[in-house]
Motif scaffolding. Structure first.
Motif, mmCIF file in Angstrom:
data_model
loop_
_atom_site.group_PDB
_atom_site.id
_atom_site.type_symbol
_atom_site.label_atom_id
_atom_site.label_comp_id
_atom_site.label_asym_id
_atom_site.label_seq_id
_atom_site.Cartn_x
_atom_site.Cartn_y
_atom_site.Cartn_z
ATOM 1 N N ASP A 1 0.945 -1.106 -0.001
ATOM 2 C CA ASP A 1 -0.077 -0.015 0.066
ATOM 3 C C ASP A 1 0.840 1.168 0.062
ATOM 4 N N GLU B 1 -4.713 10.633 -0.776
ATOM 5 C CA GLU B 1 -4.949 9.399 -1.496
ATOM 6 C C GLU B 1 -5.128 8.403 -0.342
ATOM 7 N N THR C 1 -8.216 5.897 -0.189
ATOM 8 C CA THR C 1 -8.279 4.418 -0.223
ATOM 9 C C THR C 1 -8.808 4.064 1.298
ATOM 10 N N ASN D 1 -11.797 1.462 0.945
ATOM 11 C CA ASN D 1 -11.749 -0.131 1.770
ATOM 12 C C ASN D 1 -12.832 -0.530 2.646
#
Length: 199
Positions: A64, A100, A104, A108
């Motif tokens: 990640d 970002e 994310t 998720n």
């Protein structure tokens, strides 16, 4: 001619937790402000490692962190021309990576994840003492246990040597909030490290 992802990936180190811990802390001397025509390759070379470390401190895993870092450079390649003050490129990059990361996290939440405890039977066995033997690993683990609102300012302050003002700009929060989150985050970190040492 290399594609943009290939050019960014050239600078991606073969990263492990030990290599993260052995990476030098960001140089606190200010870098010269890039000229109007920013050399993308030089930009990646100058900031990849520091952005990766920040991404790792947020995401808590290598894949990640690499994705966040590369996505940040992709955003710069496609939207960096909109940055009027090129001397603020470092803050822009860190802010973009942080946004970002938040995006994310929101994405998720829509998908189910397998918890580590549920997948325990599929994982290789590791001696309990191994993590304690690694230099600095307990500090990284303790940082990872903090809430994101405290983890991000601490990582920017201690790993990236950003000032309160730069952290405030990166996280888009007031300087007073930065100071209080750093204070509370340090208290929580100290408490976690103390518990780890005692047990």
């Amino acid at each position: 001619v290399l594609t943009l992802p290939e050019r960014v990936a050239m600078y991606a180190p073969s990263v492990t937790l030990l290599s993260i811990l052995s990476m030098p802390v960001a140089d606190s001397t200010p870098k010269p402000a890039p000229a109007d025509g920013v050399d993308f390759d030089q930009l990646v070379e100058d900031y990849y490692q520091n952005l990766y470390k920040f991404g790792y401190s947020l995401a808590k895993n290598e894949a990640d962190a690499t994705d966040l870092t590369q996505q940040t450079f992709y955003r710069y390649a496609t939207k960096g021309h909109q940055l009027n003050d090129k001397s603020k490129v470092k803050t822009w990059l860190f802010t973009t990576l942080y946004r970002e990361f938040l995006g994310t996290m929101r994405r998720n939440k829509r998908f189910t994840h397998v918890e580590l405890e549920q997948a325990g039977a599929e994982l290789p066995s590791v001696s309990p003492g191994i993590t304690r033997q690694l230099d600095g690993n307990s500090a990284v683990e303790a940082l990872a246990q903090l809430e994101e609102r405290y983890r991000a300012p601490l990582a920017l302050f201690y790993l990236e040597d950003l000032s309160y003002k730069e952290i405030a700009g990166t996280l888009d929060i007031p300087i007073g909030t930065v100071m209080s989150r750093l204070s509370r985050g340090k208290e929580q970190l100290r408490s976690i490290l103390t518990e780890t040492t005692i047990s």
